[in-house]
Write an enzyme that holds these catalytic residues in place. Structure first.
Site, PDB file in Angstrom:
ATOM      1  N   ASP A   1      -2.725   0.392  -3.351  1.00 28.39           N
ATOM      2  CA  ASP A   1      -3.336   0.073  -3.659  1.00 28.39           C
ATOM      3  C   ASP A   1      -4.885  -0.201  -3.875  1.00 28.39           C
ATOM      4  OD1 ASP A   1      -3.922  -0.037  -0.761  1.00 28.39           O
ATOM      5  OD2 ASP A   1      -3.641  -2.151  -0.830  1.00 28.39           O
TER       6      ASP A   1
ATOM      7  N   SER B   1       1.103  -1.331   0.232  1.00 30.31           N
ATOM      8  CA  SER B   1       0.102  -0.090  -0.128  1.00 30.31           C
ATOM      9  C   SER B   1       1.375   1.629  -0.014  1.00 30.31           C
ATOM     10  CB  SER B   1      -0.987  -0.167   1.591  1.00 30.31           C
ATOM     11  OG  SER B   1      -1.934   0.622   1.215  1.00 30.31           O
TER      12      SER B   1
ATOM     13  N   ASP C   1      -4.569   6.047  -2.986  1.00 25.29           N
ATOM     14  CA  ASP C   1      -2.444   5.001  -2.585  1.00 25.29           C
ATOM     15  C   ASP C   1      -2.545   4.273  -3.242  1.00 25.29           C
ATOM     16  OD1 ASP C   1      -4.842   3.275  -1.661  1.00 25.29           O
ATOM     17  OD2 ASP C   1      -4.540   3.086   0.121  1.00 25.29           O
TER      18      ASP C   1
ATOM     19  N   ASP D   1      -7.266   0.990  -2.382  1.00 27.51           N
ATOM     20  CA  ASP D   1      -8.554   0.671  -1.460  1.00 27.51           C
ATOM     21  C   ASP D   1      -8.858   2.037  -0.909  1.00 27.51           C
ATOM     22  OD1 ASP D   1      -6.527   0.626   0.311  1.00 27.51           O
ATOM     23  OD2 ASP D   1      -6.850  -1.136   1.368  1.00 27.51           O
TER      24      ASP D   1
END
Length: 486
Positions: free
Chosen positions: A276, A99, A274, A278
């Site tokens: 990734d 992340s 960010d 999510d």
């Protein structure tokens, strides 16, 4: 194994490369995941980091040896793994991602069937123990079977060279590659009515992470349907070297590129993700960053417009704005302890349509109760169009009604002593008290939440008031002085 695995955290796996996490550790995790969950089918994906692909291949080798058939969806965000796990009906899913962590880190996020999260007491500790119990000799033998380099070079691994031979994975007949993007995009767009959209110009900043690929696929579908959304793309191409820095819009120093692009392009609003994706972060037409707390309220409103009397889950750090919106719209507000495992569990129990945290994690019932960084901006864009009101205007009204300090962290020698000082002083004066997550006290027209970090000597303060900015600022300063008086 001669030493404990230190990359296992409370809710996921994160570690420094080569010292805490490498391909051997990834193999162990895969093997343990498959055996502990008795998983026969697992989907895997990885973010854009150079080390994610090598780690994913080693993880896959372990999964296969543990008895699982593996579906690899390639470079993907965490939410694509959540989606694919449920969509494909498999026994579990693993995303290789760090992340927003530094470049010399990586990690994994794990879910069971139906994308149910795996945390410490729901399987992660058992996977850790099983991974540690694997004999060094067994792991070395199996890694040698799969590897294409008998003397792996850690520096080569760090720069993205996999030592696992993917051809051997394919030869096992337990490994397939599959693209789920078309089905994923269809699901994303199911949250909005495309006929509601009027022309909007939106700045999108993927931070050279995994969001760019998904956004392109969504954009293509929108264009096919004649939806008049125009995207201005910043740092859009996936690049595991992160030439513009690690994508972490939660840090104020990482917001300038998005803010400037919004202003320079006269855009309606901006989005940054960010690594990734999510989490997504929103900026108004002036390039001003919008605190996640107020986005929770907007998204609650978006769902209640479509499903009156629905249940909405929110965290207790800042809550008055959310409670006011949900109650006035006829919904049912439900407060829950901070953290994705707690939010998801409570959402399942209550069958809540939406759950939100001020940290920019947003959870959706129809998305397996998981968090997504794509669904929020779609809902906000639709809300801007249907209400014919700018994002800035909608948020300004809510900030004026319930101004807040945002989360302020204080690193201390003794966090327990600080919490005790505040409790002793303010608890006797409070009109209401809660301990859902830390210390929550209300005083009529202002309130605060104070909670300790689980991992470091840090204490986190959030203060809000009812339409009184000077009071909120005064009480924030007062509390911080007491907290930091060591």
């Amino acid at each position: 194994m001669s030493k404990a695995l230190t990359c296992f955290k409370a809710y996921d796996i994160r570690g420094e490369l080569n010292s805490q996490l490498d391909e051997e550790v990834a193999y162990r995790i895969g093997y343990a995941f498959a055996t502990e969950l008795a998983a026969k089918t697992v989907v895997v994906g990885g973010d854009v980091r150079l080390t994610s692909a090598p780690l994913k291949l080693a993880l896959t080798a372990g999964l296969i040896d543990g008895g699982a058939k593996v579906t690899d969806i390639g470079m993907a965000g965490t939410e694509e793994i959540y989606f694919a796990t449920k969509h494909l009906g498999v026994d579990g899913g693993i995303e290789v991602t760090a992340s927003h962590n530094p470049i010399n880190y990586n990690g994994m996020k794990l879910v069971k069937a139906q994308s149910v999260p795996i945390s410490g007491d729901t399987g992660l500790n058992a996977i850790k123990e099983a991974a540690e119990k694997l004999s060094d000799a067994f792991v070395a033998e199996r890694m040698a079977f799969y590897t294409n380099d008998q003397t792996p070079d850690p520096d080569a691994f760090f720069n993205g060279k996999a030592h696992i031979d993917s051809a051997k994975l394919v030869a096992s007949d337990q490994y397939v590659q599959k693209d789920c993007m078309e089905a994923y995009v269809e699901h994303m767009l199911s949250y909005v009515n495309l006929a509601n959209f009027t022309p909007l110009k939106i700045v999108v900043n993927a931070g050279n992470g995994a969001a760019g690929k998904a956004l392109d696929a969504i954009e293509a579908r929108l264009q096919q349907n004649g939806v008049p959304l125009e995207f201005v793309k910043v740092h859009h191409q996936p690049d595991g070297t992160f030439p513009n820095g690690i994508p972490n819009p939660l840090l104020p120093e990482n917001r300038a590129d998005t803010a400037e692009a919004v202003v320079n392009n006269n855009a309606d609003f901006g989005i940054a993700w960010d690594g990734d994706f999510d989490r997504c972060f929103l900026f108004d037409a002036k390039g001003q960053f919008i605190e996640g707390y107020y986005i929770v309220g907007l998204l609650a409103q978006a769902f209640l417009d479509k499903e009156p009397a629905a249940k909405i889950i929110y965290d207790p750090r800042l809550c008055w704005n959310t409670e006011d919106i949900v109650s006035n719209a006829g919904g049912i507000p439900i407060k829950c302890k901070t953290g994705h495992a707690f939010i998801k569990e409570r959402m399942r129990k209550e069958d809540a349509v939406y759950g939100g945290e001020m940290s920019a994690h947003h959870y959706f019932r129809d998305f397996a109760y998981c968090d997504s960084g794509m669904i929020p901006w779609l809902l906000v864009a639709e809300l801007v169009c249907t209400r014919q009101q700018s994002l800035e205007k909608m948020v300004e009204a809510r900030i004026a009604a319930f101004p807040s300090s945002g989360e302020i962290n204080s690193k201390l020698k003794d966090a327990d002593a600080a919490l005790a000082r505040v409790t002793e002083t303010y608890l006797p004066l409070a009109k209401a008290h809660e301990d859902i997550d830390g210390l929550g006290l209300e005083f009529g027209n202002w309130r605060f939440n104070l909670r300790k970090s689980n991992t470091e000597p840090v204490i986190r303060l959030n203060v809000e008031s009812k339409a009184d900015i000077p009071l909120m600022e005064q009480k924030t300063a007062e509390l911080l002085a007491m907290i930091r008086d060591e």
